[in-house]
Design a protein around this motif. Structure first.
Motif, mmCIF file in Angstrom:
data_model
loop_
_atom_site.group_PDB
_atom_site.id
_atom_site.type_symbol
_atom_site.label_atom_id
_atom_site.label_comp_id
_atom_site.label_asym_id
_atom_site.label_seq_id
_atom_site.Cartn_x
_atom_site.Cartn_y
_atom_site.Cartn_z
ATOM 1 N N LYS A 1 0.895 -1.043 0.067
ATOM 2 C CA LYS A 1 0.020 -0.021 -0.170
ATOM 3 C C LYS A 1 0.843 1.232 0.115
ATOM 4 C CE LYS A 1 -3.641 2.369 2.644
ATOM 5 N NZ LYS A 1 -4.421 2.236 3.886
ATOM 6 N N THR A 2 1.791 1.088 1.020
ATOM 7 C CA THR A 2 3.014 2.464 0.744
ATOM 8 C C THR A 2 3.334 2.718 -0.315
ATOM 9 O OG1 THR A 2 3.279 1.942 3.066
ATOM 10 C CG2 THR A 2 4.741 3.339 2.114
ATOM 11 N N TYR A 3 4.087 1.621 -1.130
ATOM 12 C CA TYR A 3 4.715 1.891 -2.417
ATOM 13 C C TYR A 3 3.648 2.313 -3.563
ATOM 14 C CZ TYR A 3 9.474 1.105 -0.651
ATOM 15 O OH TYR A 3 10.723 1.141 0.032
ATOM 16 N N ALA A 4 2.584 1.659 -3.599
ATOM 17 C CA ALA A 4 1.669 1.758 -4.704
ATOM 18 C C ALA A 4 1.079 3.253 -4.379
ATOM 19 C CB ALA A 4 0.123 0.968 -4.504
ATOM 20 N N ALA A 5 0.940 3.906 -3.069
ATOM 21 C CA ALA A 5 0.767 5.379 -3.116
ATOM 22 C C ALA A 5 1.797 6.278 -3.609
ATOM 23 C CB ALA A 5 0.528 5.799 -1.498
ATOM 24 N N LEU A 6 3.085 5.970 -3.314
ATOM 25 C CA LEU A 6 4.156 6.542 -4.032
ATOM 26 C C LEU A 6 3.930 7.019 -5.559
ATOM 27 C CD1 LEU A 6 6.796 8.027 -3.941
ATOM 28 C CD2 LEU A 6 7.723 5.902 -4.039
ATOM 29 N N PHE A 7 3.717 5.561 -6.252
ATOM 30 C CA PHE A 7 3.586 5.463 -7.796
ATOM 31 C C PHE A 7 2.165 6.070 -8.254
ATOM 32 C CE2 PHE A 7 7.323 3.074 -7.379
ATOM 33 C CZ PHE A 7 8.195 3.328 -8.016
ATOM 34 N N ALA A 8 1.297 6.302 -7.289
ATOM 35 C CA ALA A 8 0.124 7.049 -7.727
ATOM 36 C C ALA A 8 0.199 8.622 -7.545
ATOM 37 C CB ALA A 8 -1.063 6.561 -6.895
ATOM 38 N N GLY A 9 1.380 8.937 -7.092
ATOM 39 C CA GLY A 9 1.640 10.240 -6.932
ATOM 40 C C GLY A 9 1.806 11.075 -5.580
ATOM 41 N N GLY B 1 0.505 17.481 -5.612
ATOM 42 C CA GLY B 1 0.523 18.574 -5.314
ATOM 43 C C GLY B 1 1.167 19.662 -6.477
ATOM 44 N N LEU B 2 1.131 19.001 -7.586
ATOM 45 C CA LEU B 2 1.599 19.827 -8.723
ATOM 46 C C LEU B 2 0.641 20.498 -9.311
ATOM 47 C CD1 LEU B 2 3.738 17.069 -10.265
ATOM 48 C CD2 LEU B 2 4.500 18.515 -8.715
#
Length: 584
Positions: A443-451, A522-523
């Motif tokens: 879950k933690t790494y999936a969130a990273l690659f979702a931005g 946040g872009l």
């Protein structure tokens, strides 16, 4: 000679081959037998084929269109080509001719005219990214990986590749575009009879780069992905290959790549490769490119990673296999070239939550085929008859594939790295090796690659408390850079890059997904620019969709349809392009 003229000449050569084949085959089945085959196929598909409704196939209309071909067929070779075309209309990679009695010579091939130029490409919703250049290649110093292919021989790359897709899928079923184009990753370029091909790329710095590609790379070879995907010093072997990795955080990390198909030979090679890793603490299980075959070897191989009977859905069990089973942490690498029963293995490992998976969605060959023979005896074939769901979650993966827990994008920054999927997988495995729960890590790494970069930094802070010298910042920075450069690249491509005809349909789909990631990151500036680009693309995308619907393999349309299209979309870019360059 124009591309259309080349296609016409090729068609004439094929017809001549068919006529010659008819004269040479004294035992030709004849028109009556050809029609028996047609009737057999028409009824078999209507009664048994899977996913006709799901794929929105009007089978009676397909039969009505192709029946005259069977009635006027002049040779066995031509008849087999007609059978191929009839079955290809089902859009199923499993369905098609297996073994023609005529042999394959003279029949349409997926690879007709395609060469690789010593380059390796990835396909991301229509965007074609350069992933690798062969060592020693003349283009190695001037053409950076992470560049987007935008023109082939002066034509928009997306249009050229759409033409190739139509050529291929006329006689060969294809379950998904991402599977089709990934299978062509090192042999993507339509050289035809040319010895070199002029290409234009949009580099990561958004500047166009011209390149002249030869048919083959150095030494007359193609780019083979295993040259960058295998750990240094490890040579490929048939079936499976393994090695213990000596990493800074452990010297007992196993790496095992399955190189064969789901059969007994691969099962034996896999078991030997796994046995060589006995005593390891964690495993990188590389399934990229793993071939299909039978489900039984897939389940048996999966059984090497379960120490007790484990429910596998629908009343089935995954049972322990081999003299010992590895029960430590596993990260599994997967990609689009993983198809059919290889996907069965992926389901077994993923749905049971035995692994964290990293990479790309699998190929999406979810329909199970049955083998049958034509009444004429001229060919055996496969017909997809069971659009089965995955056994535990009931997901139908035909055409979509099985998604990884952590999807690695084909963005400019990641494509410029030798093997970003294995790089990320190794970091994930380190966290699992430290004892953190599989679900939390995925879950933690999936969130990273979702931005969600800042969310990742906060959630991953707990990892650093147990991992000496580890920081989430390195990967977080890479993901952030890749997201920003991908936004810039897709905005440039949406505006046409250096071509006069952008791929509006795919660009719109990519931008909508990118906008969600930009929001998570946040872009705000990029998100606003993407929203404006999406709005501008909608009319162009609608015109492009209609253009693709009304045109044939050579992008020609009948007079009535063309006139109606010009009336509605004449002022769009695709309308102008069709008028001035395609429908002269």
């Amino acid at each position: 000679m124009s591309n259309d003229m080349r296609r016409t000449a090729a068609a004439m050569r094929f017809q001549a081959t068919c006529l010659a084949g008819g004269l040479l085959l004294a035992a030709a089945a004849g028109g009556a037998d050809y029609m028996k085959d047609f009737d057999f196929l028409a009824k078999s598909v209507a009664g048994r084929a899977a996913a006709l409704k799901a794929k929105k196939i009007d089978w009676p209309a397909v039969c009505a269109r192709l029946k005259p071909r069977f009635q006027s067929c002049a040779s066995d070779k031509e008849h087999i080509a007609n059978v191929m075309e009839l079955l290809a209309a089902l859009g199923d990679s499993h369905t098609g001719v297996l073994a023609p009695k005529t042999g394959w010579d003279g029949l349409p091939s997926k690879w007709d005219g395609l060469f690789g130029g010593g380059l390796w490409f990835g396909w991301e919703r229509g965007r074609v990214m350069l992933r690798g250049v062969m060592p020693g290649h003349a283009l190695g110093k001037t053409l950076p990986p992470g560049s987007a292919l935008i023109e082939i021989a002066g034509e928009p790359a997306w249009l050229v590749l759409e033409r190739e897709k139509r050529r291929i899928t006329r006689h060969q079923g294809s379950s998904s575009d991402h599977s089709l184009f990934s299978s062509m990753g090192n042999r993507l370029l339509p050289f035809g009879e040319r010895q070199s091909l002029e290409l234009t790329f949009l580099a990561p710095d958004l500047k166009p780069r011209k390149a002249t590609a030869p048919r083959w790379g150095p030494g007359g070879k193609a780019f083979y992905p295993h040259t960058v995907q295998l750990p240094e010093g490890l040579e490929p072997k048939t079936g499976a290959v393994s090695v213990l990795l000596d990493l800074p955080w452990s010297g007992k990390i196993g790496y095992l790549r399955i190189t064969g198909s789901m059969d007994e030979a691969t099962q034996a090679a896999f078991s030997a490769a796994l046995d060589a890793l006995k005593g390891m603490e964690a495993l990188l299980l590389d399934c990229r490119g793993m071939g299909g075959g039978s489900d039984l070897p897939a389940w048996s191989m999966a059984g090497r990673f379960f120490t007790k009977n484990t429910p596998n859905g629908q009343g089935r069990m995954l049972t322990p296999a081999g003299s010992w089973q590895f029960d430590g942490p596993i990260v599994m690498l997967q990609d689009e070239t993983e198809v059919s029963s290889a996907e069965t293995f992926t389901w077994a490992m993923s749905e049971t939550e035995r692994v964290v998976s990293v990479g790309r969605p699998t190929g999406g060959w979810g329909i199970i085929p049955a083998v049958m023979e034509l009444p004429s005896g001229l060919a055996t074939l496969r017909l997809g008859v069971n659009n089965r769901p995955t056994p535990i979650r009931g997901v139908r993966t035909e055409g979509a594939g099985w998604p990884p827990d952590i999807e690695i994008p084909y963005g400019p920054v990641f494509c410029a790295r030798a093997d970003p999927a294995r790089e990320v997988a190794t970091e994930v495995l380190r966290v699992l090796h430290a004892g953190f729960p599989r679900r939390d890590v995925a879950k933690t790494y999936a969130a990273l690659f979702a931005g969600d970069i800042e969310g990742f930094r906060k959630a991953a802070a707990k990892f650093g408390k147990k991992l000496a010298g580890w920081s989430p910042d390195t990967l977080a920075k890479l993901v952030g850079e890749d997201l920003k450069t991908t936004c810039a690249l897709d905005l440039a491509l949406a505006a046409g890059g250096t071509t006069d005809l952008p791929d509006a349909v795919h660009a719109l789909a990519r931008i909508e997904k990118l906008a969600a990631a930009a929001k998570n990151a946040g872009l705000s500036a990029e998100r606003g620019a993407l929203a404006k680009a999406a709005e501008k693309l909608k009319q162009e995308a609608a015109a492009q969709e209609e253009f693709l619907k009304i045109t044939d393999a050579a992008f020609a349309a009948d007079a009535k349809a063309a006139a109606a299209f010009r009336q509605r979309h004449g002022k769009t870019l695709i309308g102008q392009y069709a008028k001035t360059k395609l429908w002269k």
